[in-house]
Design a protein around this motif. Structure first.
Motif, mmCIF file in Angstrom:
data_model
loop_
_atom_site.group_PDB
_atom_site.id
_atom_site.type_symbol
_atom_site.label_atom_id
_atom_site.label_comp_id
_atom_site.label_asym_id
_atom_site.label_seq_id
_atom_site.Cartn_x
_atom_site.Cartn_y
_atom_site.Cartn_z
ATOM 1 N N MET A 1 5.337 0.223 -7.322
ATOM 2 C CA MET A 1 5.477 0.647 -5.940
ATOM 3 C C MET A 1 4.205 1.348 -5.465
ATOM 4 S SD MET A 1 8.226 3.284 -4.206
ATOM 5 C CE MET A 1 9.619 2.385 -4.848
ATOM 6 N N ALA A 2 3.795 1.040 -4.245
ATOM 7 C CA ALA A 2 2.612 1.678 -3.661
ATOM 8 C C ALA A 2 2.829 3.185 -3.571
ATOM 9 C CB ALA A 2 2.343 1.087 -2.279
ATOM 10 N N SER A 3 1.794 3.939 -3.876
ATOM 11 C CA SER A 3 1.911 5.402 -3.878
ATOM 12 C C SER A 3 2.273 5.941 -2.493
ATOM 13 C CB SER A 3 0.619 6.036 -4.388
ATOM 14 O OG SER A 3 -0.480 5.645 -3.592
ATOM 15 N N THR A 4 1.765 5.332 -1.445
ATOM 16 C CA THR A 4 2.097 5.773 -0.084
ATOM 17 C C THR A 4 3.585 5.573 0.191
ATOM 18 O OG1 THR A 4 -0.132 5.182 0.660
ATOM 19 C CG2 THR A 4 1.545 5.456 2.369
ATOM 20 N N VAL A 5 4.139 4.476 -0.289
ATOM 21 C CA VAL A 5 5.562 4.187 -0.103
ATOM 22 C C VAL A 5 6.415 5.213 -0.850
ATOM 23 C CG1 VAL A 5 7.406 2.514 -0.558
ATOM 24 C CG2 VAL A 5 5.193 1.728 0.318
ATOM 25 N N SER A 6 6.127 5.437 -2.128
ATOM 26 C CA SER A 6 6.944 6.380 -2.903
ATOM 27 C C SER A 6 6.830 7.789 -2.335
ATOM 28 C CB SER A 6 6.583 6.343 -4.391
ATOM 29 O OG SER A 6 5.249 6.709 -4.598
ATOM 30 N N GLN A 7 5.639 8.191 -1.915
ATOM 31 C CA GLN A 7 5.460 9.522 -1.329
ATOM 32 C C GLN A 7 6.244 9.660 -0.026
ATOM 33 O OE1 GLN A 7 3.543 12.132 -2.813
ATOM 34 N NE2 GLN A 7 4.825 13.229 -1.356
ATOM 35 N N PHE A 8 6.198 8.633 0.824
ATOM 36 C CA PHE A 8 6.919 8.649 2.094
ATOM 37 C C PHE A 8 8.426 8.750 1.858
ATOM 38 C CE2 PHE A 8 8.721 6.445 5.869
ATOM 39 C CZ PHE A 8 8.181 7.233 6.871
ATOM 40 N N LEU A 9 8.941 7.966 0.919
ATOM 41 C CA LEU A 9 10.373 8.004 0.622
ATOM 42 C C LEU A 9 10.774 9.371 0.070
ATOM 43 C CD1 LEU A 9 10.842 4.459 -0.949
ATOM 44 C CD2 LEU A 9 11.380 5.195 1.390
ATOM 45 N N ASP A 10 9.966 9.910 -0.822
ATOM 46 C CA ASP A 10 10.255 11.235 -1.384
ATOM 47 C C ASP A 10 10.179 12.325 -0.318
ATOM 48 O OD1 ASP A 10 10.604 10.012 -3.833
ATOM 49 O OD2 ASP A 10 8.642 10.619 -4.615
#
Length: 158
Positions: free
Chosen positions: A3-12
């Motif tokens: 998973m892209a780091s931007t995606v995981s950070q946004f979801l978190d």
């Protein structure tokens, strides 16, 4: 890739629950739906458009195509054109080419969301690679786009 780091950070950052579904390599959103054994109309796909005013992301079901007339009517921007896939890397540096996550707000992009996705109990979308799909409750998906316009932007494939 994962998973892209931007995606995981946004979801978190938005404290939403989600799960990741691993599937065989796929090249399109429709192929992804089949590879993950989920309905195409529940997979949110992203289409990046741009004009001289900048980019706009349109999020529609994988089972549909974008209705450019509706996008033009909604935005008042008649010169929007699809960004060629080869040019997406600069905007989505942490994603594999062609595995565009539909999370425009995570990347600072104005985003329009097709109304039909708001009726899904579960929504799936690309994680930024070609072998993982994010699955989440439809209410959580809506929460991610609370600051975005929701409108009818898609039409059935011919």
């Amino acid at each position: 890739m994962t998973m892209a780091s931007t995606v995981s950070q946004f979801l978190d950052d938005h404290s939403v629950s989600y799960r990741v579904i691993t599937h065989s390599h796929s090249a399109t959103s429709r192929e992804t739906a089949h590879a993950a054994n989920v309905r195409e109309d529940r997979v949110a796909k992203a289409i990046l458009l741009r004009d001289s005013q900048g980019p706009v992301m349109v999020v529609i079901p994988a089972s549909s195509s974008v209705d450019m007339r509706a996008v033009h009517d909604e935005t008042g921007r008649n010169q929007l054109e699809m960004v060629p896939e080869g040019e997406l890397g600069s905007t989505f540096p942490d994603c594999e080419l062609g595995a565009l996550p539909p999370l425009g707000p995570a990347y600072g992009i104005t985003t329009l969301v097709d109304s039909s996705l708001g009726r899904c109990d579960t929504v799936y979308f690309e994680s930024g690679d070609h072998e993982e799909l994010v699955a989440m409750d439809g209410r959580d998906f809506d929460q991610l786009f609370s600051g975005c316009r929701h409108c009818d932007l898609s039409k059935d494939w011919p």
